[in-house]
Design an enzyme around this catalytic site. Sequence first.
Site, mmCIF file in Angstrom:
data_model
loop_
_atom_site.group_PDB
_atom_site.id
_atom_site.type_symbol
_atom_site.label_atom_id
_atom_site.label_comp_id
_atom_site.label_asym_id
_atom_site.label_seq_id
_atom_site.Cartn_x
_atom_site.Cartn_y
_atom_site.Cartn_z
ATOM 1 N N SER A 68 0.817 -1.223 0.000
ATOM 2 C CA SER A 68 0.000 0.000 0.000
ATOM 3 C C SER A 68 0.846 1.266 0.000
ATOM 4 O O SER A 68 2.022 1.253 0.365
ATOM 5 C CB SER A 68 -0.898 0.041 1.235
ATOM 6 O OG SER A 68 -1.709 -1.090 1.284
HETATM 7 N N1 SAH Z 1 -0.149 -5.501 3.851
HETATM 8 C C1 SAH Z 1 0.625 -5.857 2.680
HETATM 9 C C2 SAH Z 1 -0.051 -5.521 1.366
HETATM 10 C C3 SAH Z 1 -1.319 -6.215 1.208
HETATM 11 S S1 SAH Z 1 -1.872 -6.482 -0.453
HETATM 12 C C4 SAH Z 1 1.991 -5.217 2.715
HETATM 13 O O1 SAH Z 1 2.284 -4.429 3.624
HETATM 14 O O2 SAH Z 1 2.778 -5.503 1.814
HETATM 15 C C5 SAH Z 1 -3.185 -7.540 0.021
HETATM 16 C C6 SAH Z 1 -2.739 -8.915 0.452
HETATM 17 O O3 SAH Z 1 -3.895 -9.617 0.892
HETATM 18 C C7 SAH Z 1 -2.133 -9.749 -0.680
HETATM 19 O O4 SAH Z 1 -0.897 -10.245 -0.295
HETATM 20 C C8 SAH Z 1 -3.159 -10.857 -0.883
HETATM 21 O O5 SAH Z 1 -2.595 -12.070 -1.316
HETATM 22 C C9 SAH Z 1 -3.768 -10.961 0.497
HETATM 23 N N2 SAH Z 1 -5.093 -11.596 0.527
HETATM 24 C C10 SAH Z 1 -6.088 -11.495 -0.377
HETATM 25 N N3 SAH Z 1 -7.149 -12.220 0.011
HETATM 26 C C11 SAH Z 1 -6.810 -12.794 1.189
HETATM 27 C C12 SAH Z 1 -7.476 -13.668 2.077
HETATM 28 N N4 SAH Z 1 -8.725 -14.096 1.871
HETATM 29 N N5 SAH Z 1 -6.827 -14.046 3.196
HETATM 30 C C13 SAH Z 1 -5.562 -13.625 3.467
HETATM 31 N N6 SAH Z 1 -4.878 -12.808 2.643
HETATM 32 C C14 SAH Z 1 -5.493 -12.398 1.522
#
Ligand code: SAH
Length: 230
Positions: A68
């Site tokens: 993000s």
């Molecule tokens: N917080 C992260 C960025 C998140 S991007 C950072 O600091 O880099 C969103 C993330 O959520 C992705 O890695 C994606 O794979 C994960 N995601 C999506 N759906 C999900 C689910 N149902 N359970 C767990 N993670 C999930």
Amino acid sequence: MKNKAKRLLDEIEYEAKCTATFTGRKTFSQAVMDAIREVAREKFVPVASRLYAYENRPLTIGHGQTISQPYIVALMTDLLDLTSDSIVLEVGTGSGYQAAILSKIARKVYSIETIGPLFESASKRLLKLGYTNIETHQCNGYEGWEEKAPFDAIIVTAAATHIPQALVDQLKPGGRMVIPVGLPYMSQELMLLTKNNEGQTRVKSVLSVAFVPLVDDKEPNKNKDNLEQR
Ligand code: SAH
């Protein structure tokens, strides 16, 4: 690099002021700003993007996912009102950057991720960088992490179609949750859910945002159940 990090902090401060009418926060806490200053974002992005690590924008981290924008990381962290005693659940480990920021402020961070290679690389990275108060787990975030609940704060870093009841149930009385809610790749709102000491919840919308979707995929758990039955 120091100059770049300083410029990023200035930009976050400026954006916080500009969005204060919506977020209710003109500035972010010293603890949040210190965490942004201390965590080297370039260690969490692919080598090819390192040049942009201190720009106030999201960057791709592979598998269709993004780390993000730093302002959003700061805002979401600030909205949680963490203390050095807090136990936090993050849904969506991604690169591990947000978990690292949380770990600078809270006592313990539990972070869950559904995509195997991201879970593995973030877990290794956090270990290598010496973050000892973060525990990661691969599972479907819509279901939270029951074994480690309840949490003082929950942060969801992908957009959900609704606020998952499992996450509400895993939040302590007096706890806070930030979660982007909306349709995938459409307009989404960052929501702040608070639970009072009697367990009643209130939800308010904070800001329009754009996140990658929280995948509502029950497969990982189904697979796990199947394996356990065998
Ligand atoms: N917080 C992260 C960025 C998140 S991007 C950072 O600091 O880099 C969103 C993330 O959520 C992705 O890695 C994606 O794979 C994960 N995601 C999506 N759906 C999900 C689910 N149902 N359970 C767990 N993670 C999930």
